[in-house]
Design an enzyme around this catalytic site. Structure first.
Site, PDB file in Angstrom:
ATOM      1  NE  ARG A  89      -0.268  -0.164   4.888  1.00 22.38           N
ATOM      2  CZ  ARG A  89      -0.686   0.260   6.040  1.00 22.38           C
ATOM      3  NH1 ARG A  89      -1.737   1.040   6.105  1.00 22.38           N
ATOM      4  NH2 ARG A  89      -0.074  -0.080   7.133  1.00 22.38           N
ATOM      5  NE  ARG A 171       7.774   5.081   5.042  1.00 23.33           N
ATOM      6  CZ  ARG A 171       7.528   3.833   5.473  1.00 23.33           C
ATOM      7  NH1 ARG A 171       7.132   3.611   6.711  1.00 23.33           N
ATOM      8  NH2 ARG A 171       7.647   2.827   4.651  1.00 23.33           N
ATOM      9  CG  ASP A 246       8.412  -7.174   6.806  1.00 22.31           C
ATOM     10  OD1 ASP A 246       8.656  -7.932   7.759  1.00 22.31           O
ATOM     11  OD2 ASP A 246       7.302  -6.635   6.641  1.00 22.31           O
ATOM     12  CG  ASN A 247       8.053  -3.904   9.636  1.00 19.43           C
ATOM     13  OD1 ASN A 247       7.779  -3.540   8.493  1.00 19.43           O
ATOM     14  ND2 ASN A 247       7.162  -4.467  10.425  1.00 19.43           N
ATOM     15  CG  ASP A 256       7.277  -0.147   8.081  1.00 15.95           C
ATOM     16  OD1 ASP A 256       7.151   0.949   7.489  1.00 15.95           O
ATOM     17  OD2 ASP A 256       7.307  -1.224   7.480  1.00 15.95           O
TER      18      ASP A 256
HETATM   19  P1  AMP Z   1       3.403  -4.004   8.153  1.00 18.45           P
HETATM   20  O1  AMP Z   1       2.977  -4.960   9.225  1.00 18.45           O
HETATM   21  O2  AMP Z   1       2.687  -2.676   8.190  1.00 18.45           O
HETATM   22  O3  AMP Z   1       4.861  -3.846   8.092  1.00 18.45           O
HETATM   23  O4  AMP Z   1       2.925  -4.650   6.786  1.00 18.45           O
HETATM   24  C1  AMP Z   1       3.268  -5.962   6.385  1.00 18.45           C
HETATM   25  C2  AMP Z   1       2.926  -6.163   4.943  1.00 18.45           C
HETATM   26  O5  AMP Z   1       1.518  -6.017   4.722  1.00 18.45           O
HETATM   27  C3  AMP Z   1       3.593  -5.191   3.985  1.00 18.45           C
HETATM   28  O6  AMP Z   1       3.902  -5.906   2.827  1.00 18.45           O
HETATM   29  C4  AMP Z   1       2.504  -4.174   3.737  1.00 18.45           C
HETATM   30  O7  AMP Z   1       2.673  -3.500   2.522  1.00 18.45           O
HETATM   31  C5  AMP Z   1       1.261  -5.046   3.726  1.00 18.45           C
HETATM   32  N1  AMP Z   1       0.031  -4.301   4.075  1.00 18.45           N
HETATM   33  C6  AMP Z   1      -0.288  -3.757   5.271  1.00 18.45           C
HETATM   34  N2  AMP Z   1      -1.493  -3.153   5.210  1.00 18.45           N
HETATM   35  C7  AMP Z   1      -1.955  -3.312   3.936  1.00 18.45           C
HETATM   36  C8  AMP Z   1      -3.128  -2.906   3.232  1.00 18.45           C
HETATM   37  N3  AMP Z   1      -4.115  -2.228   3.835  1.00 18.45           N
HETATM   38  N4  AMP Z   1      -3.243  -3.246   1.935  1.00 18.45           N
HETATM   39  C9  AMP Z   1      -2.282  -3.944   1.315  1.00 18.45           C
HETATM   40  N5  AMP Z   1      -1.143  -4.344   1.910  1.00 18.45           N
HETATM   41  C10 AMP Z   1      -0.971  -4.048   3.204  1.00 18.45           C
HETATM   42 MG    MG Z   2       6.238  -2.885   7.169  1.00 17.76          MG
END
Ligand code: AMP
Ligand code: MG
Length: 483
Positions: A89, A171, A246-247, A256
């Site tokens: 996203r 960002r 990934d973070n 993140d």
């Molecule tokens: P995060 O936990 O925020 O680091 O996200 C983990 C993964 O989920 C990353 O690949 C994000 O891009 C994806 N992600 C989180 N929220 C969404 C969303 N609303 N739509 C699509 N992908 C998402």
């Molecule tokens: Mg992330």
């Protein structure tokens, strides 16, 4: 004129990203613009305030000559390997040239990409404001972090547990390359890893790029930056909450801001994130997790370290062995500065450990404790310090031991103040400010908190209430990813 007109990530192997436009939004409005950051970057504000700027930053208009991309990455989430994640996203617009070098400009919440899986590609206003507030608070504390250039409301509803207003975070970062980016490159093959490592060296590690062993140096430097970052987090009670590979940024910035939070009462095992049920990312576990993540990074670099795999493993292990000592050195240096015990580490380091134990046993607020100690060194009476403890005997014992170590130890109130913020982004304040912004359309509490957190090492009398720990009924003990 759109100042974001280059994107060096497009030089990476094709499978490292995908070109694609943000999904348009119905009624973009600039909710917040970070004028001070624009000044830091020496940017003319005009374009960022213009309709043309808003169209680009909301994703409604793209620069066809420099198309946006979503970056691909893999990652270990809570220890489990996920072969392909990527920006689900977010859209990377490219780099902004600032007087301090290039920074990435990325839209977060800008719609679906190739990597969205089941997600809607969107972000709630609340999560965007939270990242804005906390990343700017980290910057106020002088802790390396991605930054928020601004917040744009989309005019569209995002459906989570309830319908919520949608928003986009603009960002910036020195780089968006993560440990997970290397894990994805490793899945593609060693040519991709080499291209990614060379890219990171060229843009973000000038100190290692000319060396005779650039990849080993990269691993060492990335580890040092991470050791320093985690130490700075911990010294002000920050818990990232979701240190998946990934973070974890490979330039050593905090990235993140999901369920992250600053703790009030000291507790080494503190966890806020509602999904971290095992306490994998607890306050005290952060260095070990950072090393675990770095080890995943090191594994991807093995083919670049030596043709012989045993030799390569030996080099990687040697570099990784530096991490814990580097962390310990910086962490204890910081703790001693907080305590005004700059010298005599042999006696002061165990005393620093003991102090943290005492804070835990007496459920003392970490920020209040070090702030009160600093004010005591500035001349305030010892009473408010002693009052923080549960019982007088422990309090006077601690104080007399501290005084004994303070003899001939030159930590002044000024050096202590540099290490002891008077203010942190307290969770109950953050939540209250977000509630006012999203439920009552009232940005004032958030703006006030954000303003105070720009200078957290001072606290003006009218902001005393922001310093206060939560009352028992105000405590916010869990955070949610709430994306
Ligand atoms: P995060 O936990 O925020 O680091 O996200 C983990 C993964 O989920 C990353 O690949 C994000 O891009 C994806 N992600 C989180 N929220 C969404 C969303 N609303 N739509 C699509 N992908 C998402
Ligand atoms: Mg992330």
């Amino acid at each position: 004129m759109n100042p974001i007109n280059t994107n060096h990530y497009r030089q990476l192997p094709e499978a490292m990203f995908s070109i694609g436009n943000p999904e348009p939004v119905s009624a973009p409005a600039l909710q917040l613009l970070n004028n001070l950051l624009l000044d830091e970057y020496a940017q003319d504000h005009q374009w960022f305030k213009s309709n043309a700027g808003l169209a680009v930053l909301s994703g409604n208009s793209v620069n066809a000559a420099n198309p946006p991309i979503a970056m691909a990455y893999a990652g270990h989430q809570f220890g489990h390997k996920v072969p392909l994640l990527g920006d689900g996203r977010a859209h990377m617009l490219g780099q902004l040239q600032t007087n301090a070098g290039a920074v990435d400009v990325q839209l977060k919440g800008s719609g679906r990409t190739l990597y969205s899986r089941g997600g809607d590609g969107r972000a709630t206003l609340s999560s965007v404001l939270r990242e804005h507030l906390i990343s700017e608070a980290m910057a106020g504390l002088n802790i390396p972090t991605t930054r928020s250039l601004g917040v744009i409301t989309t005019g569209d509803t995002v459906y989570r547990e309830t319908p919520e207003p949608g928003a986009i975070l603009v960002r910036t970062a020195r780089s968006h390359i993560r440990v997970g980016s290397f894990q994805h490159a490793a899945n593609l093959g060693s040519d991709a890893v080499k291209a990614l490592a060379d890219h990171l060296l060229e843009h973000n590690y000038p100190e290692a790029s000319d060396s005779a062993s650039p990849y080993a140096d990269l691993l060492l430097s990335a580890g040092n930056r991470q050791a320093s970052l985690i130490s700075q987090w911990m010294l002000c009670g920050f818990i990232h909450g979701v240190m998946n590979t990934d973070n974890m940024s490979l330039v050593g910035e905090t990235i993140d801001f999901g369920p992250c939070a600053f703790m009030d009462q000291f507790n080494a095992d503190k966890v806020f994130s509602s999904i971290d049920r095992q306490g994998r990312y607890a306050w005290a576990k952060q260095p070990a997790i950072a090393l675990w993540n770095l080890s995943r990074f090191a594994e991807t670099l093995l083919p670049l370290l030596d043709d012989d795999s045993d030799t390569a493993i030996g080099i990687a292990e040697q570099q990784l062995e530096n991490f814990m000592p580097a962390f310990q050195t910086e962490f204890y240096l910081g703790l001693r500065q907080k305590l005004g015990l700059v010298n005599k580490p042999d006696a002061a380091n165990p005393f620093a450990d003991r102090t943290l134990n005492v804070l835990g046993q007496h459920s003392i607020d970490m920020t209040v404790f070090f702030d009160t100690l600093t004010r005591h060194v500035s001349g305030e009476s010892e009473k408010s310090l002693l009052d923080l403890f549960n019982n007088k005997a422990d309090a006077t014992q601690w104080l007399s031991d501290w005084r004994a170590l303070r003899n001939n130890n030159p930590g002044t109130a000024d050096t202590m103040r540099e290490a002891n913020p008077a203010l942190i982004a307290r969770n109950h304040r953050v939540e209250a400010a977000l509630l006012a912004a999203t439920n009552s359309n009232d940005l004032k509490p958030l703006l006030r908190l954000g303003e105070a957190l720009r200078n957290p090492y001072q606290c003006s009398p009218e902001n005393r209430d922001l310093q206060q720990p939560p009352l028992p009924e105000e405590v916010v003990s869990a955070t949610f990813c709430g994306t």
